[in-house]
Design a protein around this motif. Structure first.
Motif, PDB file in Angstrom:
ATOM      1  N   VAL A  99      44.707  42.621  43.433  1.00  0.00           N
ATOM      2  CA  VAL A  99      44.339  41.234  43.725  1.00  0.00           C
ATOM      3  C   VAL A  99      42.834  41.038  43.558  1.00  0.00           C
ATOM      4  O   VAL A  99      42.380  40.041  42.969  1.00  0.00           O
ATOM      5  CB  VAL A  99      44.786  40.848  45.151  1.00  0.00           C
ATOM      6  CG1 VAL A  99      44.266  39.457  45.516  1.00  0.00           C
ATOM      7  CG2 VAL A  99      46.297  40.901  45.276  1.00  0.00           C
ATOM      8  N   VAL A 100      42.057  41.996  44.055  1.00  0.00           N
ATOM      9  CA  VAL A 100      40.605  41.923  43.912  1.00  0.00           C
ATOM     10  C   VAL A 100      40.203  41.958  42.435  1.00  0.00           C
ATOM     11  O   VAL A 100      39.310  41.216  41.996  1.00  0.00           O
ATOM     12  CB  VAL A 100      39.931  43.082  44.685  1.00  0.00           C
ATOM     13  CG1 VAL A 100      38.427  43.109  44.415  1.00  0.00           C
ATOM     14  CG2 VAL A 100      40.188  42.940  46.180  1.00  0.00           C
ATOM     15  N   LYS A 101      40.881  42.798  41.661  1.00  0.00           N
ATOM     16  CA  LYS A 101      40.571  42.887  40.232  1.00  0.00           C
ATOM     17  C   LYS A 101      40.869  41.567  39.529  1.00  0.00           C
ATOM     18  O   LYS A 101      40.105  41.132  38.646  1.00  0.00           O
ATOM     19  CB  LYS A 101      41.393  44.014  39.603  1.00  0.00           C
ATOM     20  CG  LYS A 101      41.049  44.270  38.143  1.00  0.00           C
ATOM     21  CD  LYS A 101      41.758  45.501  37.602  1.00  0.00           C
ATOM     22  CE  LYS A 101      41.341  45.754  36.151  1.00  0.00           C
ATOM     23  NZ  LYS A 101      41.985  46.973  35.591  1.00  0.00           N
ATOM     24  N   ILE A 102      41.944  40.910  39.908  1.00  0.00           N
ATOM     25  CA  ILE A 102      42.267  39.609  39.316  1.00  0.00           C
ATOM     26  C   ILE A 102      41.186  38.591  39.649  1.00  0.00           C
ATOM     27  O   ILE A 102      40.744  37.824  38.785  1.00  0.00           O
ATOM     28  CB  ILE A 102      43.640  39.128  39.827  1.00  0.00           C
ATOM     29  CG1 ILE A 102      44.758  39.985  39.240  1.00  0.00           C
ATOM     30  CG2 ILE A 102      43.869  37.654  39.467  1.00  0.00           C
ATOM     31  CD1 ILE A 102      46.117  39.697  39.830  1.00  0.00           C
ATOM     32  N   GLN A 103      40.742  38.575  40.902  1.00  0.00           N
ATOM     33  CA  GLN A 103      39.696  37.637  41.288  1.00  0.00           C
ATOM     34  C   GLN A 103      38.410  37.882  40.508  1.00  0.00           C
ATOM     35  O   GLN A 103      37.743  36.923  40.084  1.00  0.00           O
ATOM     36  CB  GLN A 103      39.423  37.751  42.795  1.00  0.00           C
ATOM     37  CG  GLN A 103      40.541  37.219  43.662  1.00  0.00           C
ATOM     38  CD  GLN A 103      40.188  37.288  45.133  1.00  0.00           C
ATOM     39  OE1 GLN A 103      40.520  38.257  45.821  1.00  0.00           O
ATOM     40  NE2 GLN A 103      39.521  36.268  45.626  1.00  0.00           N
ATOM     41  N   TYR A 104      38.062  39.148  40.322  1.00  0.00           N
ATOM     42  CA  TYR A 104      36.851  39.464  39.550  1.00  0.00           C
ATOM     43  C   TYR A 104      37.001  39.004  38.100  1.00  0.00           C
ATOM     44  O   TYR A 104      36.062  38.417  37.525  1.00  0.00           O
ATOM     45  CB  TYR A 104      36.585  40.968  39.611  1.00  0.00           C
ATOM     46  CG  TYR A 104      35.372  41.403  38.803  1.00  0.00           C
ATOM     47  CD1 TYR A 104      34.078  41.185  39.276  1.00  0.00           C
ATOM     48  CD2 TYR A 104      35.530  42.014  37.564  1.00  0.00           C
ATOM     49  CE1 TYR A 104      32.974  41.554  38.537  1.00  0.00           C
ATOM     50  CE2 TYR A 104      34.433  42.398  36.809  1.00  0.00           C
ATOM     51  CZ  TYR A 104      33.151  42.166  37.309  1.00  0.00           C
ATOM     52  OH  TYR A 104      32.061  42.548  36.550  1.00  0.00           O
ATOM     53  N   ALA A 105      38.179  39.251  37.517  1.00  0.00           N
ATOM     54  CA  ALA A 105      38.405  38.836  36.131  1.00  0.00           C
ATOM     55  C   ALA A 105      38.365  37.316  36.003  1.00  0.00           C
ATOM     56  O   ALA A 105      37.837  36.776  35.020  1.00  0.00           O
ATOM     57  CB  ALA A 105      39.749  39.380  35.654  1.00  0.00           C
ATOM     58  N   GLN A 106      38.907  36.610  36.983  1.00  0.00           N
ATOM     59  CA  GLN A 106      38.865  35.150  36.945  1.00  0.00           C
ATOM     60  C   GLN A 106      37.437  34.630  37.086  1.00  0.00           C
ATOM     61  O   GLN A 106      37.067  33.635  36.460  1.00  0.00           O
ATOM     62  CB  GLN A 106      39.764  34.586  38.051  1.00  0.00           C
ATOM     63  CG  GLN A 106      41.243  34.774  37.801  1.00  0.00           C
ATOM     64  CD  GLN A 106      42.099  34.255  38.928  1.00  0.00           C
ATOM     65  OE1 GLN A 106      41.669  34.208  40.076  1.00  0.00           O
ATOM     66  NE2 GLN A 106      43.336  33.881  38.631  1.00  0.00           N
ATOM     67  N   GLU A 128      34.716  36.210  36.085  1.00  0.00           N
ATOM     68  CA  GLU A 128      34.050  36.451  34.797  1.00  0.00           C
ATOM     69  C   GLU A 128      34.534  35.453  33.750  1.00  0.00           C
ATOM     70  O   GLU A 128      33.740  34.971  32.926  1.00  0.00           O
ATOM     71  CB  GLU A 128      34.328  37.881  34.326  1.00  0.00           C
ATOM     72  CG  GLU A 128      33.679  38.955  35.196  1.00  0.00           C
ATOM     73  CD  GLU A 128      32.155  38.875  35.171  1.00  0.00           C
ATOM     74  OE1 GLU A 128      31.591  38.615  34.092  1.00  0.00           O
ATOM     75  OE2 GLU A 128      31.533  39.052  36.246  1.00  0.00           O
ATOM     76  N   ALA A 129      35.831  35.136  33.765  1.00  0.00           N
ATOM     77  CA  ALA A 129      36.356  34.177  32.795  1.00  0.00           C
ATOM     78  C   ALA A 129      35.781  32.779  33.036  1.00  0.00           C
ATOM     79  O   ALA A 129      35.481  32.044  32.088  1.00  0.00           O
ATOM     80  CB  ALA A 129      37.880  34.133  32.879  1.00  0.00           C
ATOM     81  N   ALA A 130      35.610  32.415  34.322  1.00  0.00           N
ATOM     82  CA  ALA A 130      35.048  31.106  34.641  1.00  0.00           C
ATOM     83  C   ALA A 130      33.607  30.996  34.154  1.00  0.00           C
ATOM     84  O   ALA A 130      33.181  29.940  33.668  1.00  0.00           O
ATOM     85  CB  ALA A 130      35.123  30.865  36.145  1.00  0.00           C
ATOM     86  N   LYS A 131      32.857  32.093  34.258  1.00  0.00           N
ATOM     87  CA  LYS A 131      31.477  32.070  33.764  1.00  0.00           C
ATOM     88  C   LYS A 131      31.442  31.877  32.254  1.00  0.00           C
ATOM     89  O   LYS A 131      30.492  31.304  31.717  1.00  0.00           O
ATOM     90  CB  LYS A 131      30.754  33.360  34.146  1.00  0.00           C
ATOM     91  CG  LYS A 131      30.451  33.480  35.628  1.00  0.00           C
ATOM     92  CD  LYS A 131      29.358  34.496  35.907  1.00  0.00           C
ATOM     93  CE  LYS A 131      29.740  35.881  35.430  1.00  0.00           C
ATOM     94  NZ  LYS A 131      28.712  36.885  35.802  1.00  0.00           N
ATOM     95  N   ALA A 132      32.478  32.373  31.572  1.00  0.00           N
ATOM     96  CA  ALA A 132      32.548  32.234  30.116  1.00  0.00           C
ATOM     97  C   ALA A 132      33.219  30.925  29.698  1.00  0.00           C
ATOM     98  O   ALA A 132      33.430  30.695  28.495  1.00  0.00           O
ATOM     99  CB  ALA A 132      33.302  33.418  29.520  1.00  0.00           C
ATOM    100  N   GLY A 133      33.570  30.096  30.668  1.00  0.00           N
ATOM    101  CA  GLY A 133      34.183  28.817  30.364  1.00  0.00           C
ATOM    102  C   GLY A 133      35.658  28.900  30.035  1.00  0.00           C
ATOM    103  O   GLY A 133      36.216  27.995  29.399  1.00  0.00           O
TER     104      GLY A 133
END
Length: 505
Positions: A56-63, A65-70
């Motif tokens: 779950v933590v890994k998903i939040q981190y990936a999200q 990073e994805a949000a920063k990339a738009g």
């Protein structure tokens, strides 16, 4: 149509995959270990919960990073699964409930001579179903998750094979659960027939268009679909008159399973209900708000009156659980009675989610104390069994008092804030009579909770020996008590978490 799994699919399903792998692993390991090493099954299951939490933590981190990339990293498997803030919040509640229940179960199963690996596998499999219910954005996935959770809990309720109460409770739960699932599936099939899709967002769009074209009138088929779907949902949250299975299931099930069902299974049912009512059936809110008002009133009335006469701790807490469902339904009434984005919408939604958070810890803590009463020759689930607990186990008695006061909504404990936002949303939406009725029934709740406290502190113990408490149980009690107090004393951070889970910040 998507034909292959993508990296996003694997990432967003990581918590589910971890739980599945560990559940299957426990079944294999259990065949190889001697009886004196059965406690390793609990350790393995708890590690599985931790691995899933790491996912779950890994998903939040990936999200992040994805949000920063738009980019938006939220949907998987062709939009059938949505890992939004709402899902992640409920994932955390499920894992917390499962982890604490595992800690409560290790010693309990030894006393019952039922320390088998499949117990922990079933808990992990049920959480997999819960995750599908919370993250499902397709009614087919939601139903599959519901059945996986339900079948696992049917077996867990009847896990004490030599106990007739456990067998009877499991059979009642199975029969009523299968009946309600059939009605629920019928309602979902009608929704598919009306809209031509199993995607909740498409269902909502089509229903909105149909209501607008018919001058805000809802078609009879849509009403039938709503009523049958709501019947299945009300059964899963145990709202009156669909509650008949719950007191018997709670009384007959192993006490640690009862605690698990009271928080994790209840949270999963609410996640499913909110998904369907707010993401799919929101255009039909003019129809289901009067239904919710009726169900919430009879739920609070029936449950509180029934709880007053109970002498079995598990049945008393079962009716208490039903009463809390009535309170949470008030939050849904408030948010569905106003137009988005009115303050009552946010406060009602916030109240339900915060209620589920605090309920996870305070109710599981109460059941942990009841579980600790089970000894070799003492069942421990009657009010007489808790008499004089302060002289036998003063720490557990004080912790039980904290949990009971929190369940009653006494400040500054965590339970107060769940009720606060529910009552606030009712006032903001103009439901003053419902707010007054809810406050009145909260007084009823205080009375039957104090019956338990009176037995613990004022009655004389029938058994004078000290109450032994295992290490796992001490950890579970410590975590639940700490959370109950901290959330109540420092609510701001947790309110922000709840607001984040709504996708509002």
């Amino acid at each position: 149509m998507q034909q292959y799994f993508t990296g996003t699919d694997y990432l967003l399903s990581l918590p589910i995959v971890m739980l599945t792998v560990f559940a299957l692993g426990i079944l294999l390991i259990d065949l190889l270990i001697p009886p004196e090493w059965k406690w390793t099954n609990a350790v393995t299951a708890f590690i599985g919960v931790l691995f899933s939490a790491a996912g779950v933590v890994k998903i939040q981190y990936a999200q992040f990073e994805a949000a920063k990339a738009g980019r938006l990293l939220e949907f998987a498997f062709g939009r059938s699964m949505a890992l939004d803030h709402f899902s992640i919040y409920f994932y955390s509640l499920f894992l917390a409930g499962a982890g604490l229940s595992i800690l409560m179960s290790a010693r309990y199963l030894e006393i019952e001579h039922e320390n088998h690996g499949e117990f922990y596998s079933l808990i992990l499999f049920s959480v997999v179903g819960m995750m599908c219910m919370a993250s499902g954005f397709d009614i087919v996935l939601i139903f599959i998750g519901l059945e996986l959770m339900a079948i696992s809990t049917y077996v867990l309720v009847g896990f004490l094979r030599s106990d007739r109460r456990s067998n009877e409770a499991a059979l009642k739960y199975l029969l009523l659960g299968a009946f309600s699932s059939g009605i629920f599936a019928y309602g979902l099939s009608l929704l598919y027939g009306l809209t031509g899709s199993t995607d909740l967002s498409v269902i909502r769009q089509v229903l909105t268009q149909q209501v607008a074209q018919n001058a805000n009138h809802v078609s009879p088929v849509a009403v039938i679909a709503l009523l049958t779907t709501a019947t299945g949902l009300f059964f899963k949250i145990a709202a009156i008159p669909f509650h008949q299975w719950l007191p018997d299931a709670y009384e007959g099930a192993p006490t640690s399973v009862t605690g698990f069902m009271s928080v994790a299974v209840k949270a999963a049912a609410w996640a499913m209900l909110l998904r369907i009512f707010l993401w799919g059936l929101y255009p039909l809110r003019t129809v289901y708000v009067p239904l919710l008002i009726f169900v919430s009133i009879i739920t609070m009335t029936g449950a509180n009156l029934a709880a007053l006469t109970q002498n079995n701790l598990k049945r008393l807490l079962a009716y208490s659980s039903i009463a809390h469902v009535g309170y949470m339904l008030l939050g849904l009434i408030a948010l569905a009675s106003v137009q988005y984005p009115a303050p009552a919408f946010f406060d009602g939604f916030r109240g339900i989610l915060l209620y589920l958070l605090v309920y996870t810890f305070m109710n599981l803590g109460a059941f942990a104390v009841v579980t600790s009463l089970r000894q070799r020759n003492v069942i421990g689930d009657e009010i007489d069994d808790i008499a004089g607990l302060f002289s036998r186990a003063p720490t557990e008695a004080v912790l039980m008092l904290i949990f009971l006061l929190s369940l009653a909504g006494i400040p500054p404990l965590a339970g107060f804030y769940g009720k606060y936002f529910i009552f606030l949303s009712l006032m903001e939406s103009g439901h003053y009579v419902l707010a007054c009725l809810a406050v009145l029934y909260a007084v009823f709740g205080l009375y039957y909770y104090m019956r338990i406290a009176n037995a613990m502190f004022m009655s004389e113990a029938m058994d004078k020996t000290r109450l032994p408490v295992s290490v796992g149980m001490r950890v579970a009690l410590g975590v639940t008590a700490f959370a109950t107090v901290v959330i109540g004393v420092f609510p701001e951070r947790f309110i922000r978490v709840v607001t984040w889970s709504m996708g509002l910040g």
